[in-house]
Enzyme design. Sequence first.
Site, PDB file in Angstrom:
ATOM      1  N   GLU A   1       0.873  -1.160   0.000  1.00 39.68           N
ATOM      2  CA  GLU A   1       0.000   0.000   0.000  1.00 39.68           C
ATOM      3  C   GLU A   1       0.922   1.224   0.000  1.00 39.68           C
ATOM      4  O   GLU A   1       1.822   1.312   0.845  1.00 39.68           O
ATOM      5  CB  GLU A   1      -0.865   0.006   1.270  1.00 39.68           C
ATOM      6  CG  GLU A   1      -1.858   1.137   1.252  1.00 39.68           C
ATOM      7  CD  GLU A   1      -2.726   1.226   2.504  1.00 39.68           C
ATOM      8  OE1 GLU A   1      -2.613   0.354   3.390  1.00 39.68           O
ATOM      9  OE2 GLU A   1      -3.499   2.195   2.569  1.00 39.68           O
TER      10      GLU A   1
ATOM     11  N   ARG B   1       5.156 -12.971   9.413  1.00 40.10           N
ATOM     12  CA  ARG B   1       5.899 -11.767   9.063  1.00 40.10           C
ATOM     13  C   ARG B   1       7.240 -11.736   9.794  1.00 40.10           C
ATOM     14  O   ARG B   1       7.418 -12.384  10.814  1.00 40.10           O
ATOM     15  CB  ARG B   1       5.081 -10.514   9.359  1.00 40.10           C
ATOM     16  CG  ARG B   1       4.765 -10.288  10.842  1.00 40.10           C
ATOM     17  CD  ARG B   1       4.168  -8.907  11.060  1.00 40.10           C
ATOM     18  NE  ARG B   1       3.075  -8.614  10.139  1.00 40.10           N
ATOM     19  CZ  ARG B   1       3.000  -7.476   9.433  1.00 40.10           C
ATOM     20  NH1 ARG B   1       3.933  -6.565   9.536  1.00 40.10           N
ATOM     21  NH2 ARG B   1       1.980  -7.266   8.648  1.00 40.10           N
TER      22      ARG B   1
ATOM     23  N   LYS C   1       4.642   0.665   9.515  1.00 40.95           N
ATOM     24  CA  LYS C   1       4.771   1.986   8.896  1.00 40.95           C
ATOM     25  C   LYS C   1       4.208   3.073   9.801  1.00 40.95           C
ATOM     26  O   LYS C   1       4.711   4.186   9.830  1.00 40.95           O
ATOM     27  CB  LYS C   1       4.054   2.000   7.550  1.00 40.95           C
ATOM     28  CG  LYS C   1       4.859   1.370   6.449  1.00 40.95           C
ATOM     29  CD  LYS C   1       4.086   1.332   5.141  1.00 40.95           C
ATOM     30  CE  LYS C   1       3.201   0.117   5.068  1.00 40.95           C
ATOM     31  NZ  LYS C   1       2.537  -0.061   3.772  1.00 40.95           N
TER      32      LYS C   1
HETATM   33  P1  ATP Z   1       3.030  -2.396   7.986  1.00 39.40           P
HETATM   34  O1  ATP Z   1       2.254  -3.164   9.000  1.00 39.40           O
HETATM   35  O2  ATP Z   1       4.479  -2.320   8.262  1.00 39.40           O
HETATM   36  O3  ATP Z   1       2.438  -1.082   7.668  1.00 39.40           O
HETATM   37  P2  ATP Z   1       1.685  -3.625   5.861  1.00 39.40           P
HETATM   38  O4  ATP Z   1       1.504  -5.089   5.891  1.00 39.40           O
HETATM   39  O5  ATP Z   1       0.548  -2.768   6.208  1.00 39.40           O
HETATM   40  O6  ATP Z   1       2.965  -3.275   6.704  1.00 39.40           O
HETATM   41  P3  ATP Z   1       1.679  -3.397   3.050  1.00 39.40           P
HETATM   42  O7  ATP Z   1       2.127  -2.277   2.207  1.00 39.40           O
HETATM   43  O8  ATP Z   1       0.251  -3.695   3.087  1.00 39.40           O
HETATM   44  O9  ATP Z   1       2.240  -3.135   4.485  1.00 39.40           O
HETATM   45  O10 ATP Z   1       2.510  -4.707   2.735  1.00 39.40           O
HETATM   46  C1  ATP Z   1       2.915  -5.143   1.458  1.00 39.40           C
HETATM   47  C2  ATP Z   1       3.317  -6.584   1.556  1.00 39.40           C
HETATM   48  O11 ATP Z   1       4.416  -6.727   2.431  1.00 39.40           O
HETATM   49  C3  ATP Z   1       2.190  -7.445   2.104  1.00 39.40           C
HETATM   50  O12 ATP Z   1       2.096  -8.602   1.311  1.00 39.40           O
HETATM   51  C4  ATP Z   1       2.642  -7.745   3.506  1.00 39.40           C
HETATM   52  O13 ATP Z   1       2.174  -8.987   3.910  1.00 39.40           O
HETATM   53  C5  ATP Z   1       4.154  -7.733   3.384  1.00 39.40           C
HETATM   54  N1  ATP Z   1       4.777  -7.393   4.662  1.00 39.40           N
HETATM   55  C6  ATP Z   1       4.593  -6.281   5.395  1.00 39.40           C
HETATM   56  N2  ATP Z   1       5.290  -6.333   6.545  1.00 39.40           N
HETATM   57  C7  ATP Z   1       5.957  -7.505   6.533  1.00 39.40           C
HETATM   58  C8  ATP Z   1       6.863  -8.163   7.435  1.00 39.40           C
HETATM   59  N3  ATP Z   1       7.211  -7.607   8.590  1.00 39.40           N
HETATM   60  N4  ATP Z   1       7.340  -9.377   7.090  1.00 39.40           N
HETATM   61  C9  ATP Z   1       7.003  -9.932   5.932  1.00 39.40           C
HETATM   62  N5  ATP Z   1       6.167  -9.390   5.038  1.00 39.40           N
HETATM   63  C10 ATP Z   1       5.642  -8.195   5.326  1.00 39.40           C
HETATM   64 MG    MG Z   2      -1.074  -1.866   5.828  1.00 40.08          MG
END
Ligand code: ATP
Ligand code: MG
Length: 550
Positions: free
Chosen positions: A34, A259, A269
């Site tokens: 995102e 994760r 983030k």
């Molecule tokens: P955050 O919680 O850090 O904001 P998010 O999951 O909301 O991360 P996205 O932009 O939605 O961030 O994530 C893009 C991709 O990265 C998704 O497929 C998510 O599962 C993966 N991802 C995000 N954080 C991790 C992590 N700590 N380990 C592995 N994969 C991750």
């Molecule tokens: Mg997110």
Amino acid sequence: MENKTTSSNFIKNIINEDLKSGEYNEIVTRFPPEPNGYLHIGHAKSIVLNFDLADEYNGKTNLRFDDTNPLKEDQEFVDSIKEDVKWLGYEWENLCFASNYFDEMYDRAVLLIKKGLAYVEDLSVDEIREYRGTLKEPGKESPSRSRSVEENLDLFERMKNGEFKNGEKVLRAKIDMASPNINMRDPVIYRISHANHHNTGDKWCIYPMYAYAHPLEDAIEGVTHSICTLEFEDQRPLYNWVVEHSEVEAKPKQIEFARLNLTNTVMSKRKLKQLIDENYVDGWDDPRMPTISGLRRRGFTPEAIRAFCREIGVAKSYSTVDVQMLEHFVREDLKLKSPRTMAVLKPLKVVITNYPEGQVEMLDAEINPENPEMGTRQIPFSREIYIEQEDFMENPPKKYFRLFPGNEVRLKHAYFIKCEDVIKDEEGNVIELHCTYDPETKSGTGFTGRKVKGTIHWVEATNAKSAEFRLYDSLIVENEEEESESFLDHVNPNSLEIVNGFVEPNMDEAKAQDKYQFFRHGYFNVDPKETTAEKLVFNRIVSLKSSFKL
Ligand code: ATP
Ligand code: MG
């Protein structure tokens, strides 16, 4: 050669089965960030996983921006994410935006309404939550649930046309209010948001919810294996419901993995943004941040990050990886690649009183003893040099083998020197040392007359290039004794130390992002933002030693 093939894992087992059974003939994955922030090391795990998998099966990977929330998303984030994925060494098959599918998503929502599988809800967010029930109790059906198809079609169209305010209505999937899985209790699939979208502008005022949008995005792109993190496990039945009932052609499959969590690191983030907004760090690319841009600026290499991500592997259960493992991989990567030179971080002037005034000689030194192919460099030596303040002690403890009055040490690549005199200022601080050198002891001439126990580094004073060094410590520290309210209580107030010293003059050519190993100090990167023509700025990537064992 880089070993890209990771060992077998549960995802590969699923893919192997799927290929064998003929369920899929080609593997298509996606990385779906995102664009509401910069990528971090957790995202790197997902990037490496998705791109490597497709690579191994001769498939494809899309970079897809999951941009269904207009309020938080921004072009700056889109640009940074593209840059970071490329820098990590990956090429996407297609660059996609979920927002480009808004028309199709809308049409499929209309189809669900026509099939009696979606309805417009009048209840407020709070009421919807109340009606939803709990893990122990089933939910209650909303009065809106029994609306006719015609009325739903009319209301949904009017939602789209902007006739309602934010929150006044939503579209819900009609599934099962008594389902043991709360996600299946008529989840909201569209909401109203009168907001400007970075890609579609003011065209839409209704936006699809993640749980509805994501499976459609995957299906539209022909993704076969939609790999996401474990939090989405409970949403898998809903994912499958959307794929099935929206009548898309492709049938993607969701697979969850744990994760990445790292010690001494916050990764979400939201928290990273808070660190920036509250001025704990200088921005998304602050070298203390676990963002890809921060790691890049600190001096981590894509090779090291990829190797780390492959080594940690994928699993179904949560664990926390020691951040020292990431550091291990950057040392491994830079060990043979980076030139080894000398830098004095906290200088103390040394005058070699028996060395001829005005004379400068050039000494030969290997650039990297572990990689002779890198050749040799020339370093000047003269009557005045700088050494490290901590390499001298007036009253040393036992087993201190560096300089102290009357003691002799080896200057790396040069001569033995002996401390004869200590010069102090009025307050008694040591400001200069007077030493003598022994011309017989020149490095490389095979001198065996006597031995010294200490070898210290130095830089010739008149030609030295001044430099700033930024030394980092963990941004987040664990403090298990105290219960704290917020992660901000764990921010290390001493995560950055800035010192001014000198590097060898042959570093004139050092340019942004060049990496060096400074003798005894560790690996450093030329900071791309703050280095000027007058002053080099070095970020310490990692120190040399670690107790970490792989
Ligand atoms: P955050 O919680 O850090 O904001 P998010 O999951 O909301 O991360 P996205 O932009 O939605 O961030 O994530 C893009 C991709 O990265 C998704 O497929 C998510 O599962 C993966 N991802 C995000 N954080 C991790 C992590 N700590 N380990 C592995 N994969 C991750
Ligand atoms: Mg997110």
